[in-house]
Structure formats: structure tokens, C-alpha cells
Enzyme design. Structure first.
Site, PDB file in Angstrom:
ATOM      1  N   THR A   1     -34.858 -20.827  50.259  1.00  0.00           N
ATOM      2  CA  THR A   1     -35.085 -21.351  48.911  1.00  0.00           C
ATOM      3  C   THR A   1     -35.324 -22.853  48.932  1.00  0.00           C
ATOM      4  OG1 THR A   1     -33.685 -19.627  47.980  1.00  0.00           O
ATOM      5  CG2 THR A   1     -34.044 -21.569  46.614  1.00  0.00           C
TER       6      THR A   1
ATOM      7  N   HIS B   1     -38.789 -23.502  49.864  1.00  0.00           N
ATOM      8  CA  HIS B   1     -39.682 -23.299  48.713  1.00  0.00           C
ATOM      9  C   HIS B   1     -39.691 -24.548  47.825  1.00  0.00           C
ATOM     10  CE1 HIS B   1     -40.434 -19.145  49.552  1.00  0.00           C
ATOM     11  NE2 HIS B   1     -39.183 -18.761  49.389  1.00  0.00           N
TER      12      HIS B   1
ATOM     13  N   LEU C   1     -32.793  -6.852  49.727  1.00  0.00           N
ATOM     14  CA  LEU C   1     -32.443  -8.258  49.528  1.00  0.00           C
ATOM     15  C   LEU C   1     -33.690  -9.135  49.564  1.00  0.00           C
ATOM     16  CD1 LEU C   1     -29.853 -10.182  49.336  1.00  0.00           C
ATOM     17  CD2 LEU C   1     -30.431 -10.751  51.688  1.00  0.00           C
ATOM     18  N   GLY C   2     -34.648  -8.798  50.440  1.00  0.00           N
ATOM     19  CA  GLY C   2     -35.891  -9.564  50.513  1.00  0.00           C
ATOM     20  C   GLY C   2     -36.648  -9.461  49.194  1.00  0.00           C
TER      21      GLY C   2
END
Lengths: 373, 373, 373, 373
Positions: free
Chosen positions: C66, C69, C293-294
Site C-alpha cells: 500500500t 501505491h 486477500l489479494g
């Protein structure tokens, strides 16, 4: 004859076949004779029960959507039914008339309903206690001769003795009623229902049963979604608190509105329509579960990230019924009157009027249709 | 022969009894002949498998505490064994040598371990998926002829095909190992273990197995409580993190000290001693569970208010093993080497030296004692 | 200061803010200052803990996907990060240096790891005990200032006191390790693992942790599927029994081959790739579960009928970690050495070398990358 | 003011205490002033809510058995109440009139019912999601001032906003109703109810609620056992299918007779009488559970071997209610009318007539007794 453990040699008299009175030689059976549309009601020999099997005289048999597929011989049926002739029909109840050797529990005269999933008992799912998803399942009326006939043969352990308070035609719908019970309880079971809004997507007979079961098991609120007005009316009779006609209002918005924007904790998918399944995920509350019973015939595209993963939702495949915990649950729900299935049984025909029965089934203006010999 | 569903008549050839090679007419069997202490090793006819049954040539049989009760003919045995003569022994593994009719899965040559609980399949617990507490249980080596012999007969479904990685003498202890697995996982299962201190009260063979299983399944900490120094040493070998000799320290205090005063989330009671059971409740953490496998012979007085109710603790009775989920769990634990039971198997005897074997069993300085024909 | 219930007025002294020694006025913080790629390490004021909050001096912070990202400012980040400037970083551990009023448990000096999901405590999921899917979640380092800095402020209840046996850099990865623990245990928990083949699809850091956790919690067999050779090597180090490079063999066939055709009872989806998710359903055993989860960035088309419904499989969305049961599980797994995460921590950088750190993260030849102030 | 996560500093305005209109300076409170029998209704200052607390104007408060213990000052009370003076009463509902700082959810005017268990949030049970068995519990009306008064102060998170469909006096009995809900669902929850005979041992108010809840949640059959004829009549009104007066028939035999000899799958023990608890174990079916809520004042001797272990039964301690899942369940049961508690509320008094109220409570000819200011 008492209830004896199976297979303890020293303690077990070798049972010969026993029957209650003399059986006829032949009987009528509704059979798929050729791999094409239609069926024939023909005279065949009455089967004899083998070891561990019972012979049942049919009292009532109801028509399943699967039977309609077989009758009309659609793509699914053509791919699935590999051996003809075969008698079809698997939702059936009747009286045990004869028992084979190695039958230690049921006696001639017992009134039973058929569990159509015949399991091996030895594969990993069977050994794990999940025989209804046995790797070697044989299905009554599909893989071997079924119940649209005067008599059928079934393994003893697949014949469930019916509570005396349950009438014969209700006994014949244990199979689809069991689908509904198993679907309603397929998450963490009934505990979550009390704090849940339950949405039923699609109100064919199983959806209608699911409405009644959710209501009886204490759901906070039951919402029925169904475009067919006749069926939506039945859903109301079965106890739905909120009715949604997707032709008139957007179902996701309707469910969010009925739940203060939180969504439904439980969604029961009975339609098999891809777009409806997608909608089901969008109306789910955080932590909710959607149980899938309806069978889509194509791939279903889902927004897993926002509708399943971030919500920590569960999609639960459901097939058949648990052997035999679901049957114990059904006994309570049907015998005590907690669920009244009367509104769902809309039509009754004699076996020889099977063509009319299948027409009504296809019309969309019916609930369960019952055949009686 | 493949794995065929049971009882679907049309698809099943009628199997005659089949065997691998010629069987002898007679065999040796250790039998309780009269209702008094002792046993006799005598020659009897080799039994023949009936419908649904298999004949097993014994490779190894281990002695259970129950067998010692039967051998010494204590009060329990006198009340329980109602029919003699009977061959005893129920922890047994061997090769299938012949199969009866209606056997569709096992073939002669298969190596199997015996599940000694023969169940009816039709009573409410059986129908609920809990066949190990069947209302009509018959126990191998108690209610019908057991495994201290060259051969025994067993229902096919009670013969578990053993993973090839598991050696024969380990195969013979599936029964008590299964008691331990079932006890360890009897609460909410293995999930809670990872956040739990597990206390094992009493380190006979089943307690020792429980130490090893708790260790392998990820318990936060395993504490063994046992007054016998020899057994406490075995507990250490099986992976106990903390050893408590109740002759030297007060066990409740020892457990509280090892858990910062919180108590143990899981207590496994293997002693059957009333005072120890009471101590078990006192060492339980809030929300903890105590699984009870040891069998007290008198009433047990408990402080339910402070030790169970205000703590919201659970006392869980445990008997047998789950049919057959526990067997699947055992296969992993034993075949992958996650639990090494070698330290617990301390003695081996030929069947004809059974008297020495029972003496060692009674001595307190043994783990499992194995008999081989 | 003892452990006092929150909010019982009469028994609670009014705590003023307390700190351990004098705090500096300013500190460094890695901040997203403008809504565009990159980040700046700048000097800002040290925040002060409010009521119920603690001030933590950062000892180690690890970089999450994250964070990458946010750093590269992709579409997701642009849509999610609505308020700048903001300090990012949410996988962080350090020492409590000051506490605000209404803090009754933690004291200055305590070493803690951050749970980054700040929950309201009043919405239906929170009241149901599922605070990690709170309807009003605020995320550390996304919705408010995070841990790539010398200090951060966190609600006391989100600061988990770390077991002394766990070193600081391991403490900083509780967040992703917790994702893995929660995913592994997200079905019926650890019980089913013992009878399951577990497949991990995608071996980034969380997948690698999941391999180690599945191994430690007793899975029958662990299969890692990953195209990156470097990561597949790490999977082996973490305990995978079978390695599958999908560039070299078809993964569904590989899993079926490794399971005698039964399929895997548990599939853990860590890749987020639609095609891989579809493969995951095809390798599932009957009754199996796939935990997701992905995060796929597009719709995923699934064959629900054959791969989910008839198999009675479950697809389980997973996000975050359970508050705080997962943290208790992590404490066992990390503090006892049951899972050794050392192989997964491949790089360490000082905070001022953050650009190199993000480059390594993006390279695909890294596990966890740790930043230290 | 919206629902904001607790403690995220940057996003939270610092709330001052807010109130709806001017509050009086003093109020009446029923207090235990000295450690002896009786109580005094005296004038004291209206308390002010601290951080995270709300001030509630009492609308209705019901009398619990615990309050009777405190009033009559029996041995339990003398050992438990360590600090006087204290206002007692913990079953209470009313309007929020003022809120302290750090209150982000409730506003003045909200109608709430009190959860009297104030928990720390940091001990192992709290962190595990089981705050109702917190290691540091403080109890309203026992450890701090309670609700037999015009006003009381409570932590915001212990004030449950009541569904508008529930009337005030019903709102005041959430506490004991929650005990009953939690007890009924304390096994595997409601799923097992549908296949269970439920026996309620002891029909005080909580037992009576349990009858109604079991009936509403779909129990197969509900059997009430109670020697007091008045209460047995109420049990019938609440939906019991079978009534057993243990003065007239042996309860174990009565339950076996009503269950074809199988016994009851669920027994709810509400009496606290050792002999009754023993009987409870004897009427349990194999695999059954007995939930223990009644508090015996002495040791209870049980036949664990035959009644718990061989049956694989579970004894489940129950205390309080789950925070706050039980409250969500109560909302459904009370707001939808699934359980009608009207028959159980038998008496109402003004607060100043508290002496009469306690007399009625002690008489045995009452259900719930409500006090209104």
C-alpha cells in the site's frame, strides 16, 4: 427387529427378504426412453430390493426443476443423463413394502421420504461427515430409477422415516424443503439469523420455503425479491416482511433502504441469474454471507475487491442437504407446524396426467406440483 | 473394484466372498472364558466375514487400560462383560485377508487399523453425524470378539486404510491416539490452541499423546502434570514445556504461576481422579475449557459457581473418536511425522507372552505395550 | 497504574498527560505533500497525544505494498488519499514516550506495535465483535498521520504491547503477519488445517508468512504457487512442501496431482490476479474454502456452478486482522519461534534512504523492507 | 455529530460536556448506607458525566435477585459489597440528559438501556472479544452507583440505544433478558435448537424469558420444570409445550418420557439447586449440553462418568451477556414481537414504595417487579 449396529456378525440373524403381503409383478413408470424431449408412462417389472435396500410403494412424488430439464431434454439433461431408459423423479414419499437382506431398521409398513443422494461412505468428504458432497454420488431418478412410478428401490439408509404428523404430499417435498433448510442454515447456522436481515433472491418453491424457514428460525427481517407477481404473493403468504419486484424497484437500493444502509447480513441466492448474483454481493452487509443454491449456466463476473474482500463477506456454495442433520431439522419445522408449506403446494395430478403437470410446471404460475399414482 | 455407492442395486455386481490365498481353519485367540480374573490363549475357528465385513490378519495389537480391567476382572469388567467366552483387545492393525459380500471398497491385501466402535447409523446421534456416541454402540473386544488373536472380523466401514508411511505397531495405536486427538480438538478445535496454555492432567499413554498433539498443533505452552517420574520424563520427550510433579508442588499454583495468574485456557483431564478434576477447574482461565476423558469411579464435587459459571468455563465430556474426522487428523499427525509416538511405545511381546505383557502394563513403568502374533 | 475498566468515574483519578523525559519539539516525517508521485522527508512538530492516545517513538517501520501505491501515486492512491499532506507508513513498532489523559493501561517505556485500523466501537460490526470491518474505519498512514517518522500518535487500544521475546524489526511486521494469520485461520480456523492441503497462491511477504503459519499450525501439506523464482526460494525456506512455478507447470493440474485428484481443502489467494483466482476455485476440493486477500483491480469471472456450488465450496473475503484475537495468535507464533520470519526480512534502510528502499520494494527481488529512524 | 472512531486526534473536535436543558442539583437515590439489612431513599447530588460517560435520567428500573440479596444483606452481599454507601440497581433504562467529553456517539435525548458490566478492554478475555468475562469487571449498582435513583452515570459504550419499538419498562429488563438469550444460545447457538428438546430448570424471570426465547428460536419442544404453580402458569403463557411440577412427577423420568427415552439435547439450568443440577445431567441426551446460569451456594456432586463423559455432554458456564452481540439479538427478539415479555412483568411500583416492591419480590408470587421514579 430392533436397531442393531451394522455388520456385527455374531449378533445378527441373516435376514431374508421380507415383505408385507404379495407384490404385483409389474407397475407403471414414467421413463425417459430415448435421448430426446418427452417421456413415456410404461409398464415395467416391479424391482426387488437387494441387500441393504427397501422397496417403497409411492404415495406422492413432486416435480423438481431438474425433472423439467429432463422432460424437455435441454442441454444440461443431454450432458448429464447418460443411460436410458431411466425412470425419473426423486422427490418421493411412500410406504416400505419389502426389505432386502441386511436391512435392520425399517420394517414393511414404515412411511418414508427419499433422500436421493446415494453416497459411498468411504471418500474423504464422506469420512469427514459430509456425505452429501460424496465424490461418488449417484442421484435417484438421474443415475438410477426414480420415483415417478408405482414403486422404487432405495438403500435403507436413504429412506427417512417420516414423523406421523406430516401428511404424505408434504412428505414428498422433503428434498427441496431440505435444500432450503440447508441453505438458510449454511453459514454459521441459525444463530446469526436473529441478528440478520435475510434476503431471498428468487421465489420458486425453494425460495418460498426459505422465506418460511427464515421467518420461523427468528430472522430479524425477511426480504423477498422476485419479478413474478404470483410468486411474490406466495412469498408474502410464507411470511416475507418486505416484497421487492425488481421490475419496479432496484433491488440493491431497496435492501439498503430497508436496512438503514447497512445491507443484509444474509443473502440466499435461488435464481441462478448472473446479474442477480452480482446484485446479491452488492446488498451484503459487512461480514455478511451469501449462500448460492441457484445454478448459473454461464460464468459470473463479480467485484470481489469491494463487495467480498473489503466487506469480509463469504460466498457459500450449497448443494443437496446435510445427511442427515438437515432431515432432523426438517422434522421439527414440518411436524410442529413452525413452517406451513401449504401455500406452496399449488397443484396435484394423477401420474397419468403427467403432461398437464409438466405444462403447469413450465408456466411460472405454480409452486410445487405433486403427482400421485 | 472401484468405490461404489452403497446399495444402488442396478450398478452393483453381487460380490461373493473373496480372499487372498487359502486361510487356515483355526487360530489362536486370547479369551476371557469364565467371569473371573485371567485369560486363556486357545485355539478357535477362524471367523468368516459376513455381508459388509472384512477378515483381518492381525499384525500388531496394543493393550489398553480397558483390557487390563478385563484381564484382572475388576468391578467395572464384571458389570460390563456380560457374555463369555469373548476374545478381547480392540487396538489392532493388520492385513485384510478376505472380504464378505457387499464389500465395495477394501480389497484383500489392504493394511487397516480398527475403529472399535460399531454404530447403528440410524439413531439420532448417528443421523446427526455423531456416530461415536451412537445409542446402540457395540464395542470390539467387549461386546464381540476382538483383536488379541491371529484374525478378527470387522465391518468394512470400521476398517481404516492406513497411510503407507505409518508402521504397523504405530497403526495399532490409532484407537488411543485418536482419543487424544479428539480430546485436544474437542473444544472449538485447534484454533484456540494457538492462544492457549494447555495443561494435561495425567500422563498415561493418552495423556502423553495429548502432550505431543498439543505441541504439534501450535499450543502456546504445554504443561504436563503427573506424579509418576517415569511418565513425567516421557512427557518431556513428547514436548511438554513445563513439568509439574503434584507430589512436589501444588498444581493449581504451578499453572497460575506459569500463566501470569490468568490460568490455562485448555485443561485436558486424563486421570479420572476426583481431586484432580476439581483442581482442573481451579486452574482454568476465564472462558477456558476442560475436556474430560479420564473416568472417575465416584461422584465428583465441584465448585460450579466460582470455577465454572462466573468464569464462563466449559466442561466437555469426551469419549471415543469422531467417525471418521479424527482418523483423517491422525493420518496427518502420524504420517507426516508431526507427532513422533516412538517414546510412548515402551514394550513389545509376542502374543503367547501375554502374562508378562499385562504385568508390565500394571507396573506403572510402561507406556504402550504391543502384542504381536 | 493498574488495569482499570474504562469510564467508571468514581474510581478513576483524572490522568494528566505523562511522559518519560523531555520530548523534542520537531521530528522528521516522510510525507505525501502533493497529490502526485514521490514523497518528502520533512521536519514537522512532534504531535501530542490526546485523550485516550499514546505517543510512540518509532523503532522500526516496514514498507507495505500500500505504501508503494501511495509513493508511486497510482490510480488507487489517487482515489483513496483525499487529504494531504499526510505522513504515511502503518507497519510500525516503537516505545511509548507519552500518554494522554484517559490512558489507563500503557505506561511510558512500553514497547508496542501498531494496529492501524482505528474503529468506532458503535456500528453493527463493532458491536458484533468484528471491529476490523467497522463501518467507520480510519486507517493509520492513510486517513491520518502514520509511522514513517520519528514519532506517531495512536489510540491506546490500537497499541499492542509486544512480547519481550520478539525483536523490534519483527514487531514492526505484525500488521502483514496478522493479515496472514487471519487468512490462514479464516475458515473454521486451525482445526481443518490438520486434514488439509493448503495452497498459497502468490508468495509476496504475506504469502510467505502464510506458508510458515500453515506449516506451524499443522497443515497436512503446503503447496506454494509463485512465478518469481526468488520468492519461490523463500517459500521453500518458510516450509512449503511442494513448489509450483506456474510458468513451468499448470497449477491446477499440479495441485490435483499432489492430492490424488481430490484437490486442496484450503486455498489462500494472495495474488489478486483474476486468472489465478479462477484457478484457485478449480483446484479446490469438495467442501473446501478459498480465502481471498489479494485485491483484483477488475471484475473476476468465476464458474460458480461447477467450482463453488456443486463442490459446496466457500469463498471467504479477508481484510485486516481480528481485533485482537489475531494479535494473541501472533504473539504465540512469533514469541515461541513456531514461525521464523527472518528469511522474509530481506532489506533494512535508514529512513533518509527511503528512495532506495522503495526502489528495492518495486524490484520484485525483496521480501519485507524495514525502515529505521 | 457523526459516528467517529475513538481517538483519532486530527479528526476529532474536543467535545465539552453537553446537556439537554438544565439539570437539577440533587436527586433521590436508594442506597445501602450501612453494611446491614435494608436501604434508604435519600437525597444526593446529581452526578456529572466524566470523559467517555453519559448521564441518564432513569425512566424504569427493575429489581434483580441480586438486588434482593443486597437489600436483605445476606452472606453473599456481605462478602461482595465492600464499599458503602452505594446506590444499587442495575437493570435500568432512561434518557441521556448530558454527555461528557470524548462522547462521540450518543446525544442528549437518546433512550438507552444499561449494560452493567464495565470492562477494561485490555485483559486477555477482552482482547479475545469476550469482554463480559473481563478480568477487571466493575458491576453497576455493586461496585459503583446504580440505577435505583433519578439519574445515573455510565460509560457511553455501556449505554445501548433502544429500538423505538420497545417500551421503557421492557427496556429496563434487557439485563436479565440478555442473560436468558445468552444462555439459550450458549452452545453452538440457535442451530442446534431446531433439532432439540429444550428443558428449562427453574422458572424465575430469566427461566421464563428462556422459555419464550427457545420457543421463538425454533426449539423442537420446550419443557419447563418448576415447583411454584404461579410460575409454571407463566411458563405456559411464555410458550412451554410441556410443564413439569417436580413435586408431582420425577423430572428426569418426565423428560425421558417426553423424548422417547433419548433425553433432552439442551438443558438450561436456572435454579442453582445442586440436586436439580444433578438431575439436569441425567436428563441430557447423548451429545447434549447443559448451560449453567443458576448459582449454587455449595459444592455440587456429579456423576461425570455416566452423565457427562460417556454421553459426550457439555456443561457450559454462563454469566452476563455477550458484549454486544447479545444486545443485537435482544433487539430482534423484543422489537419484532417474537418474544412477548408482558406476562413476566407482574408488578410496578413508584420508587418511594420500594419496601413493598422488595416484599413482592421475596414472595415468590411475582415475575419482574419494576420501579419508576
Amino acid at each position: 427387529m430392533g436397531r442393531e449396529p451394522h455388520g456385527v456378525r455374531n449378533h445378527r440373524p441373516r435376514d431374508a427378504e421380507r415383505s408385507s403381503g404379495r407384490l404385483p409383478d409389474t407397475m407403471r413408470a414414467l421413463r425417459k426412453v430415448r435421448q430426446e424431449p418427452g417421456a413415456e408412462l410404461i409398464e415395467i417389472r416391479v424391482p426387488r430390493p437387494g441387500a441393504g435396500e427397501v422397496l417403497i410403494e409411492v404415495e406422492a412424488a413432486s416435480i423438481c426443476g431438474t425433472d423439467l430439464h429432463i422432460y424437455t431434454w435441454d442441454q444440461w439433461a443431454a450432458g448429464r443423463i447418460t443411460q436410458v431408459p431411466v425412470t425419473f423423479g426423486h422427490e418421493v414419499a411412500g410406504y416400505v413394502r419389502a426389505v432386502g437382506s441386511e436391512v435392520h431398521h425399517l420394517r414393511p409398513g414404515a412411511f418414508v421420504s427419499a433422500e436421493g443422494h446415494v453416497f459411498c461412505g468411504f471418500c474423504p468428504p464422506c469420512r469427514r461427515g459430509r456425505a452429501h458432497i460424496c465424490e461418488n454420488l449417484k442421484i435417484l431418478g438421474v443415475d438410477f430409477d426414480g420415483g415417478f412410478a408405482d414403486y422404487l428401490v432405495l438403500p435403507e439408509r436413504n429412506a427417512w422415516e417420516v414423523d406421523k404428523r406430516i401428511p404424505p404430499e408434504v412428505a414428498s417435498i422433503h428434498d427441496p424443503f431440505g435444500n432450503a433448510v440447508h441453505t438458510v442454515f449454511s453459514g454459521d447456522g441459525a444463530s446469526e439469523l436473529v441478528t440478520s436481515t435475510v434476503v431471498v433472491l428468487g421465489c420458486g418453491p425453494i425460495g418460498l420455503f426459505a422465506v418460511g424457514i427464515s421467518r420461523a428460525a427468528g430472522a430479524r427481517q425477511v426480504i423477498a425479491v422476485e419479478p413474478n407477481e404470483f410468486r411474490l404473493g406466495l412469498a408474502k403468504q410464507m411470511g416475507a416482511d418486505v416484497l421487492v419486484d425488481p421490475g419496479k424497484e432496484e433491488p440493491v437500493e431497496a435492501v439498503l433502504a430497508a436496512t438503514d444502509g447497512h445491507g443484509a447480513e444474509v443473502v440466499l441466492e435461488m435464481s441462478g441469474v448472473p446479474k442477480v448474483i452480482d446484485q446479491g454481493t452488492r446488498m451484503l452487509a459487512r461480514g455478511g454471507r451469501m449462500s448460492l443454491l441457484g445454478l448459473p449456466t454461464e460464468l459470473v463476473a463479480l467485484d470481489l475487491t469491494d463487495q467480498v474482500i473489503f466487506k469480509e463477506a463469504r460466498l457459500v456454495g450449497v448443494t443437496g442437504r446435510e445427511l442427515f442433520r438437515t432431515w432432523q431439522q426438517m422434522t421439527t419445522l414440518l411436524a410442529t407446524g413452525m413452517v406451513d408449506v401449504a401455500p406452496v403446494i399449488t397443484h396435484r395430478f394423477r401420474l397419468n396426467r403427467f403432461e398437464e403437470a409438466f405444462e403447469v410446471m413450465a408456466s411460472g404460475r405454480s409452486g410445487k406440483v405433486i403427482l400421485t399414482p
